[in-house]
Design a protein around this motif. Sequence first.
Motif, PDB file in Angstrom:
ATOM      1  N   ASP A 106       1.043   4.153  -2.902  1.00 31.96           N
ATOM      2  CA  ASP A 106       0.795   5.570  -2.427  1.00 31.96           C
ATOM      3  C   ASP A 106       2.117   6.298  -3.101  1.00 31.96           C
ATOM      4  O   ASP A 106       1.848   7.374  -3.600  1.00 31.96           O
ATOM      5  CB  ASP A 106       0.540   5.508  -1.037  1.00 31.96           C
ATOM      6  CG  ASP A 106       0.023   7.037  -0.746  1.00 31.96           C
ATOM      7  OD1 ASP A 106      -0.745   7.680  -1.373  1.00 31.96           O
ATOM      8  OD2 ASP A 106       0.616   7.377   0.336  1.00 31.96           O
ATOM      9  N   LYS A 137       0.716  -1.125  -0.155  1.00 28.90           N
ATOM     10  CA  LYS A 137      -0.013  -0.028   0.117  1.00 28.90           C
ATOM     11  C   LYS A 137       0.857   1.247   0.040  1.00 28.90           C
ATOM     12  O   LYS A 137       0.553   2.165  -0.822  1.00 28.90           O
ATOM     13  CB  LYS A 137      -0.922  -0.041   1.146  1.00 28.90           C
ATOM     14  CG  LYS A 137      -2.266  -1.055   1.192  1.00 28.90           C
ATOM     15  CD  LYS A 137      -2.908  -0.751   2.388  1.00 28.90           C
ATOM     16  CE  LYS A 137      -3.932  -1.761   2.396  1.00 28.90           C
ATOM     17  NZ  LYS A 137      -4.623  -1.777   3.605  1.00 28.90           N
ATOM     18  N   GLN A 138       2.000   1.187   0.893  1.00 28.82           N
ATOM     19  CA  GLN A 138       2.691   2.290   1.009  1.00 28.82           C
ATOM     20  C   GLN A 138       3.481   2.768  -0.591  1.00 28.82           C
ATOM     21  O   GLN A 138       3.522   3.860  -0.712  1.00 28.82           O
ATOM     22  CB  GLN A 138       3.837   2.207   1.908  1.00 28.82           C
ATOM     23  CG  GLN A 138       3.243   2.378   3.354  1.00 28.82           C
ATOM     24  CD  GLN A 138       4.078   1.991   4.561  1.00 28.82           C
ATOM     25  OE1 GLN A 138       5.310   1.573   4.128  1.00 28.82           O
ATOM     26  NE2 GLN A 138       3.842   2.231   5.801  1.00 28.82           N
ATOM     27  N   ARG A 158       1.903   9.084  -5.826  1.00 32.77           N
ATOM     28  CA  ARG A 158       2.471  10.737  -5.499  1.00 32.77           C
ATOM     29  C   ARG A 158       3.386  11.080  -6.713  1.00 32.77           C
ATOM     30  O   ARG A 158       3.690  12.034  -7.124  1.00 32.77           O
ATOM     31  CB  ARG A 158       3.033  10.646  -4.383  1.00 32.77           C
ATOM     32  CG  ARG A 158       1.977  10.607  -3.103  1.00 32.77           C
ATOM     33  CD  ARG A 158       2.906  10.880  -2.129  1.00 32.77           C
ATOM     34  NE  ARG A 158       1.847  10.386  -0.689  1.00 32.77           N
ATOM     35  CZ  ARG A 158       2.267  10.509   0.535  1.00 32.77           C
ATOM     36  NH1 ARG A 158       3.405  10.401   0.820  1.00 32.77           N
ATOM     37  NH2 ARG A 158       1.228  10.165   1.482  1.00 32.77           N
TER      38      ARG A 158
END
Length: 149
Positions: A137, A133-134, A141
Amino acid sequence: MAHLRAFHKIKDLRDRERTEQEKQHQSRVETFEQKATQLYEVLKEKEEAEQSFHQTLSKRTIQAMTFIQHQQYIERLEERIDSLQPEVQDARQAMYNSQEKLTDAYVEVKKFEKLIEQKQKKHQKWVKDEENKQMDDLSMRQFLNFQSR
């Protein structure tokens, strides 16, 4: 992971119980073997005495007193056998019962080992999912930053 530590503590406790059951079982096995050996020795002694007496009888005549003494000796051996048989049975039953308890203790330890293993896999999967998930993300970005330039 505190939750997992609790399972480890419980597993360690079950492991100590299992070790204690192993010691008890070994003691029961030794007691059974001792009693069974005693019974075997008395049975063997009786058989040898009977064979010896029959050989003596077939070779020559014996006095009545010798015959009576031999019968009394055989009777004492039979009394000893009769007293040992229940002891052997009790020791055997105690050994079987301790084997069942030992088996149950092994099963309990194995249950907690499996539970801990499952919890660890679940935790590792969760960590991996969080990392993914990180990473998603972070990728999003970077993509958005690149698009806005």
